[in-house]
Design an enzyme around this catalytic site. Structure first.
Site, PDB file in Angstrom:
ATOM      1  N   GLU A 104     -16.647 -30.097  12.737  1.00  0.00           N
ATOM      2  CA  GLU A 104     -15.913 -29.588  13.896  1.00  0.00           C
ATOM      3  C   GLU A 104     -15.922 -30.615  15.020  1.00  0.00           C
ATOM      4  OE1 GLU A 104     -15.887 -24.800  14.420  1.00  0.00           O
ATOM      5  OE2 GLU A 104     -17.139 -25.950  15.757  1.00  0.00           O
ATOM      6  N   CYS A 164     -17.374 -20.480  22.790  1.00  0.00           N
ATOM      7  CA  CYS A 164     -16.481 -20.436  21.632  1.00  0.00           C
ATOM      8  C   CYS A 164     -15.706 -19.140  21.525  1.00  0.00           C
ATOM      9  CB  CYS A 164     -17.253 -20.733  20.354  1.00  0.00           C
ATOM     10  SG  CYS A 164     -17.856 -22.430  20.327  1.00  0.00           S
ATOM     11  N   HIS A 201      -2.365 -28.421  12.985  1.00  0.00           N
ATOM     12  CA  HIS A 201      -1.676 -28.028  14.220  1.00  0.00           C
ATOM     13  C   HIS A 201      -1.358 -26.538  14.254  1.00  0.00           C
ATOM     14  CE1 HIS A 201      -1.385 -32.344  14.750  1.00  0.00           C
ATOM     15  NE2 HIS A 201      -1.224 -32.080  16.025  1.00  0.00           N
TER      16      HIS A 201
END
Length: 161
Positions: free
Chosen positions: A150, A40, A85
């Site tokens: 997530e 990550c 986005h």
């Protein structure tokens, strides 16, 4: 709260958890001797799902906690126009200056926290609480919790007792 409603939202965004370190901290003792990568730390993205739950001890004159439409309206600009986005980046991330200078054409959503699911849940919780306060609705309606998914198998929940 006697009554609760939940509204779900979806958005796509990238981030990186620049503070991730799998070999130290609370969870390190759960691992074996193999030292894993810190995936990550890399730039990556998710198809996020957010569940917002609000509640009240009494129903309004329409026999609702609040209309789902009003919860959607309170979060529409934040989710649809700012976060969706985007690349969510902590202004304290060592890569932030580079992103700002060289990738300013990208849609950056700059925050003051490492953008983990837990921190995003608290951010959205506080944002919605502020909207309810601005509308003078906090006496009747409380934010119960915000859940940020997530992945299909990983979620974080923020709520205040």
């Amino acid at each position: 709260m006697r009554y609760e409603i939940t509204k779900r939202f979806k958005f796509e965004a990238g981030h990186r958890v620049w503070k991730q370190n799998l070999i130290s901290g609370k969870g390190a003792k759960l691992m074996g001797k193999e030292v894993p990568p810190n995936p990550c730390l890399n730039i990556h993205g998710h198809s996020y799902k957010v569940e917002v739950t609000v509640g009240s001890d009494k129903l309004n004159e329409q026999e609702m906690v609040i209309d789902f439409y009003h919860i959607k309206a309170a979060l529409k600009d934040l989710i649809d126009n700012q976060i969706d986005h985007s690349f969510i980046i902590d202004r304290n991330d060592p890569l932030y200056p580079t992103f700002k200078e060289h990738f300013g054409f990208l849609k950056l959503f700059v925050v003051d926290f490492c953008p983990t699911a837990e921190a995003l849940a608290k951010f959205i919780y506080d944002f919605l609480k502020g909207k309810l306060e601005e509308a003078e609705l906090l006496d009747d309606i409380k934010v119960v919790s915000v859940t940020v998914w997530e992945t299909e198998t990983g979620k974080a929940v923020y709520k205040e007792e």
